[in-house]
Motif scaffolding. Sequence first.
Motif, PDB file in Angstrom:
ATOM      1  N   GLY A  16       0.855  -1.182   0.000  1.00 28.28           N
ATOM      2  CA  GLY A  16       0.000   0.000   0.000  1.00 28.28           C
ATOM      3  C   GLY A  16       0.889   1.229   0.000  1.00 28.28           C
ATOM      4  N   ARG A  17       0.535   2.246  -0.823  1.00 29.72           N
ATOM      5  CA  ARG A  17       1.350   3.451  -0.919  1.00 29.72           C
ATOM      6  C   ARG A  17       0.500   4.653  -0.569  1.00 29.72           C
ATOM      7  NH1 ARG A  17       3.089  -0.275  -5.348  1.00 29.72           N
ATOM      8  NH2 ARG A  17       1.172   0.433  -6.289  1.00 29.72           N
ATOM      9  N   VAL A  18       1.086   5.548   0.231  1.00 31.87           N
ATOM     10  CA  VAL A  18       0.337   6.724   0.667  1.00 31.87           C
ATOM     11  C   VAL A  18       1.068   7.971   0.189  1.00 31.87           C
ATOM     12  CG1 VAL A  18      -0.531   7.975   2.680  1.00 31.87           C
ATOM     13  CG2 VAL A  18      -0.539   5.483   2.677  1.00 31.87           C
ATOM     14  N   GLY A 294       1.480  -1.594 -14.702  1.00 33.95           N
ATOM     15  CA  GLY A 294       2.206  -2.105 -13.525  1.00 33.95           C
ATOM     16  C   GLY A 294       2.229  -3.611 -13.606  1.00 33.95           C
ATOM     17  N   THR A 295       1.828  -4.255 -12.514  1.00 34.18           N
ATOM     18  CA  THR A 295       1.712  -5.714 -12.492  1.00 34.18           C
ATOM     19  C   THR A 295       0.881  -6.162 -13.690  1.00 34.18           C
ATOM     20  OG1 THR A 295       1.643  -5.520 -10.099  1.00 34.18           O
ATOM     21  CG2 THR A 295       1.025  -7.631 -11.015  1.00 34.18           C
ATOM     22  N   SER A 296      -0.258  -5.474 -13.854  1.00 35.87           N
ATOM     23  CA  SER A 296      -1.117  -5.707 -15.019  1.00 35.87           C
ATOM     24  C   SER A 296      -1.167  -4.407 -15.818  1.00 35.87           C
ATOM     25  CB  SER A 296      -2.521  -6.076 -14.549  1.00 35.87           C
ATOM     26  OG  SER A 296      -3.118  -4.958 -13.925  1.00 35.87           O
ATOM     27  N   VAL A 334       1.490  -8.033 -17.177  1.00 29.85           N
ATOM     28  CA  VAL A 334       2.445  -7.237 -17.962  1.00 29.85           C
ATOM     29  C   VAL A 334       3.733  -7.167 -17.133  1.00 29.85           C
ATOM     30  CG1 VAL A 334       2.880  -4.971 -19.044  1.00 29.85           C
ATOM     31  CG2 VAL A 334       0.685  -6.135 -19.360  1.00 29.85           C
ATOM     32  N   GLY A 335       3.804  -6.284 -16.123  1.00 30.93           N
ATOM     33  CA  GLY A 335       4.985  -6.291 -15.241  1.00 30.93           C
ATOM     34  C   GLY A 335       5.208  -7.676 -14.637  1.00 30.93           C
ATOM     35  N   ASP A 336       4.110  -8.337 -14.296  1.00 30.74           N
ATOM     36  CA  ASP A 336       4.197  -9.677 -13.706  1.00 30.74           C
ATOM     37  C   ASP A 336       4.847 -10.680 -14.667  1.00 30.74           C
ATOM     38  OD1 ASP A 336       3.356  -9.885 -11.146  1.00 30.74           O
ATOM     39  OD2 ASP A 336       1.416 -10.800 -11.585  1.00 30.74           O
ATOM     40  N   LEU A 337       4.582 -10.509 -15.951  1.00 29.52           N
ATOM     41  CA  LEU A 337       5.158 -11.402 -16.964  1.00 29.52           C
ATOM     42  C   LEU A 337       6.674 -11.182 -17.044  1.00 29.52           C
ATOM     43  CD1 LEU A 337       5.371 -13.153 -19.522  1.00 29.52           C
ATOM     44  CD2 LEU A 337       4.262 -11.321 -20.805  1.00 29.52           C
ATOM     45  N   GLY A 446       1.573   4.524 -13.758  1.00 26.98           N
ATOM     46  CA  GLY A 446       1.938   3.275 -13.075  1.00 26.98           C
ATOM     47  C   GLY A 446       3.452   3.179 -12.973  1.00 26.98           C
ATOM     48  N   GLY A 447       3.936   2.052 -12.458  1.00 26.72           N
ATOM     49  CA  GLY A 447       5.368   1.927 -12.196  1.00 26.72           C
ATOM     50  C   GLY A 447       6.233   1.753 -13.434  1.00 26.72           C
ATOM     51  N   LEU A 448       5.706   1.114 -14.485  1.00 31.63           N
ATOM     52  CA  LEU A 448       6.577   0.730 -15.608  1.00 31.63           C
ATOM     53  C   LEU A 448       7.092   1.887 -16.477  1.00 31.63           C
ATOM     54  CD1 LEU A 448       5.340  -2.706 -16.955  1.00 31.63           C
ATOM     55  CD2 LEU A 448       6.665  -2.111 -14.963  1.00 31.63           C
ATOM     56  N   GLN A 450       8.178   4.693 -15.871  1.00 27.60           N
ATOM     57  CA  GLN A 450       9.344   5.361 -15.300  1.00 27.60           C
ATOM     58  C   GLN A 450      10.551   4.422 -15.229  1.00 27.60           C
ATOM     59  OE1 GLN A 450       8.697   8.574 -14.116  1.00 27.60           O
ATOM     60  NE2 GLN A 450       6.467   8.544 -13.954  1.00 27.60           N
ATOM     61  N   ARG A 451      10.280   3.107 -15.336  1.00 25.39           N
ATOM     62  CA  ARG A 451      11.370   2.155 -15.095  1.00 25.39           C
ATOM     63  C   ARG A 451      11.993   1.608 -16.356  1.00 25.39           C
ATOM     64  NH1 ARG A 451       7.942  -1.173 -11.252  1.00 25.39           N
ATOM     65  NH2 ARG A 451       8.025   0.045  -9.364  1.00 25.39           N
ATOM     66  N   ASN A 452      11.244   1.610 -17.455  1.00 30.35           N
ATOM     67  CA  ASN A 452      11.729   0.881 -18.625  1.00 30.35           C
ATOM     68  C   ASN A 452      11.444   1.681 -19.904  1.00 30.35           C
ATOM     69  OD1 ASN A 452      12.131  -1.047 -20.693  1.00 30.35           O
ATOM     70  ND2 ASN A 452      11.720  -2.721 -19.269  1.00 30.35           N
ATOM     71  N   ARG A 453      12.480   2.373 -20.398  1.00 36.10           N
ATOM     72  CA  ARG A 453      12.304   3.255 -21.569  1.00 36.10           C
ATOM     73  C   ARG A 453      12.063   2.434 -22.838  1.00 36.10           C
ATOM     74  NH1 ARG A 453      13.441   8.335 -21.233  1.00 36.10           N
ATOM     75  NH2 ARG A 453      13.885   8.440 -23.465  1.00 36.10           N
TER      76      ARG A 453
HETATM   77  N1  LIG Z   1      12.558  -2.332 -15.145  1.00 38.54           N
HETATM   78  C1  LIG Z   1      11.417  -3.011 -15.247  1.00 38.54           C
HETATM   79  N2  LIG Z   1      10.933  -3.322 -16.466  1.00 38.54           N
HETATM   80  C2  LIG Z   1       9.781  -4.009 -16.599  1.00 38.54           C
HETATM   81  N3  LIG Z   1       9.037  -4.433 -15.562  1.00 38.54           N
HETATM   82  C3  LIG Z   1       9.482  -4.151 -14.328  1.00 38.54           C
HETATM   83  C4  LIG Z   1      10.674  -3.433 -14.102  1.00 38.54           C
HETATM   84  N4  LIG Z   1      10.853  -3.321 -12.761  1.00 38.54           N
HETATM   85  C5  LIG Z   1       9.790  -3.934 -12.179  1.00 38.54           C
HETATM   86  N5  LIG Z   1       8.963  -4.445 -13.103  1.00 38.54           N
HETATM   87  C6  LIG Z   1       7.665  -5.120 -12.888  1.00 38.54           C
HETATM   88  O1  LIG Z   1       6.729  -4.113 -12.477  1.00 38.54           O
HETATM   89  C7  LIG Z   1       5.691  -4.687 -11.653  1.00 38.54           C
HETATM   90  C8  LIG Z   1       5.333  -3.758 -10.508  1.00 38.54           C
HETATM   91  O2  LIG Z   1       4.739  -2.602 -11.024  1.00 38.54           O
HETATM   92  P1  LIG Z   1       4.182  -1.447 -10.056  1.00 38.54           P
HETATM   93  O3  LIG Z   1       3.536  -0.425 -10.896  1.00 38.54           O
HETATM   94  O4  LIG Z   1       5.287  -1.000  -9.166  1.00 38.54           O
HETATM   95  O5  LIG Z   1       3.185  -2.230  -9.091  1.00 38.54           O
HETATM   96  P2  LIG Z   1       1.578  -2.432  -9.033  1.00 38.54           P
HETATM   97  O6  LIG Z   1       1.080  -2.844 -10.361  1.00 38.54           O
HETATM   98  O7  LIG Z   1       1.396  -3.533  -8.009  1.00 38.54           O
HETATM   99  O8  LIG Z   1       1.009  -1.145  -8.582  1.00 38.54           O
HETATM  100  C9  LIG Z   1       6.214  -6.025 -11.214  1.00 38.54           C
HETATM  101  O9  LIG Z   1       5.398  -6.999 -11.808  1.00 38.54           O
HETATM  102  C10 LIG Z   1       7.662  -6.104 -11.751  1.00 38.54           C
HETATM  103  O10 LIG Z   1       7.976  -7.405 -12.237  1.00 38.54           O
END
Ligand SMILES: Nc1ncnc2c1ncn2[C@@H]1O[C@H](COP(=O)(O)OP(=O)(O)O)[C@@H](O)[C@H]1O
Length: 556
Positions: A16-18, A294-296, A334-337, A446-448, A450-453
């Motif tokens: 959980g993020r606040v 993100g995960t999905s 997606v991220g989960d894969l 979402g998280g991706l 910012q993490r993977n250009r």
């Molecule tokens: N550099 C990356 N490139 C691609 N996928 C990543 C990278 N770093 C983490 N992930 C994947 O991102 C997912 C998490 O995404 P995030 O947005 O932080 O979480 P959530 O979807 O739970 O909110 C995980 O499934 C992880 O495997």
Amino acid sequence: MEKRYVIGIDFGTESGRVVIADVELGGELAIHSTPYRHGTIVERLPGSGKALGHDWALQHPDDYLEVLRSSVPEVLRISGVSPSQVIGIGVDFTSCTILPVDVEGQPLCVQTRYSDDPHAYVKLWKHHAAQKEADRINEWAKASGETFMERYGGKSSSEWMVAKVWQVLNEAPDIYRAAHRFVEAGDWIVQQLTGKLVRSNCSAGYKAFWHKQDGYPSSHFFKQLDERLVDLTETKLAGDILPLGTRAGELTVEAAEMMGLCSGTAVAVAIIDAHAGVPGSGAVRSGQMVMAMGTSLCHLVLSHKEVTVEGVSGVVEDGMITGLYGYEAGQPAVGDLFGWYCEQAVPSYVQESASQVGISVHSWLERRAAELRQGQHGLLALDWWNGNRSVLEDTDLSGLIIGLTLATKPAEIYRALLESTAFGTRKIMEAFEEAGVQVEEIFACGGLPQRNRLFMQIYADVTGREIKIAATTETSALGAAIHGAVAAGPERGGYPDLATAAVRMARVREEIFRPIPEHKAVYDDLYRQYIRLHDVFGRGGLVMKELKRIKQKQNE
Ligand SMILES: Nc1ncnc2c1ncn2[C@@H]1O[C@H](COP(=O)(O)OP(=O)(O)O)[C@@H](O)[C@H]1O
Ligand SMILES: O=C(CO)[C@H](O)[C@H](O)COP(=O)(O)O
């Protein structure tokens, strides 16, 4: 006037993020995250160690309360904001995540007499063990000619409320009987904060077949499914359903003490996490699409009109922004894969090479994969590692890679997996446009992003579209905070509606990912092959279903 702030609480799959955000300027002053102590429970129950079945995914509700107890005081401490300056709180939750509760709203799983029954726990969105029930709902909806299913692309998912609740009834009737209500976890959190149960039109609309004008499907529909479900919506799903942006209530003294806030602070009706990314990215107009990556991956499209779209997960009036129809489609892995590949499938030399240069396996593979030209690896993958949640809507489908040879390298597979998800997204965008829902502007959050250009550039190249990136990494939490500002309302220094608040409080980054024509040309070719593979295995091809049947039999 004293500065005003709002708190947004985002409940994801693992943590959980606040955030605490400035009502006037937007942006977040502080972010804090609390991982769930029990994580996702997939094999055995905590405590008794009771084994779970295939496709189960449970959580423990105390992990959510820990987020309130730990992360809310932390953002106050880090930001230096005084509790009296916090005018509103918003909550978003990954969905459909549900739990059975008693008349006081207490989860059954925390009560000794039920704690050994897996059905007493929270069923996380990715709990897919109710596929049998989902299949029967779909068959009956089709046979009976029910029109409500058109709003869900013709098919419902095993992830959703009715399939999950029916699974409880089928496998643990005593838990079904003991449950006063089944609630979405987001609504349950709002109840913990305000002392009253208020259901959100967002989760009820997307995940429980509820409609603004028609309400729930008829009791006749439920009776035909199962006699015992005849009064489902008047009993186990009962409760007021309020629209997004409404004030659900105010913080109770106990909840305020738990988090170090002031009682009486406005609390917004809960929203689904991906949907919170819409205001969190600043999308408020018809024709805008937000990809919550993100995960999905959830595709969220705003439109003035309501039409039937193949494979759409759902369309709900006022389901994202008041006054517009919000369409949702998605890819459940997606991220989960990519995470699965990095954790389960890469050889040890990749992990060692990544740790030698002090970067993650993802980043190491991204660097190598970025050196390849489009299509150079000769691979093509189907992105169904967690089933298909779009045009095929089938959690029994599974992943596939073709083109592998003895010369194939891990970075090539990683790149093919990134590409497969982009092809899946292009298919979803085409389904929208074929149905007449135009996608004119795309935001990614979402998280991706910012993490993977490389991932983002592949999406621009495969879809041929420009993609803007939300400025914050915590877009859903900011979206929830925006809901908090609307729940507070202008009389307390907040905003009158979601669109006004989102335009004021959300930002995008300056950098935009743009398609490169030469890349797009190769991807057009590969996409044609993807569609052939998609149709062979997804439409009528029984191989994946048969594999799952054999697997289940051998696991019994
Ligand atoms: N550099 C990356 N490139 C691609 N996928 C990543 C990278 N770093 C983490 N992930 C994947 O991102 C997912 C998490 O995404 P995030 O947005 O932080 O979480 P959530 O979807 O739970 O909110 C995980 O499934 C992880 O495997
Ligand atoms: O179905 C959803 C939204 O409608 C889920 O919340 C989502 O797919 C899971 O989200 P996340 O990837 O953020 O954990």
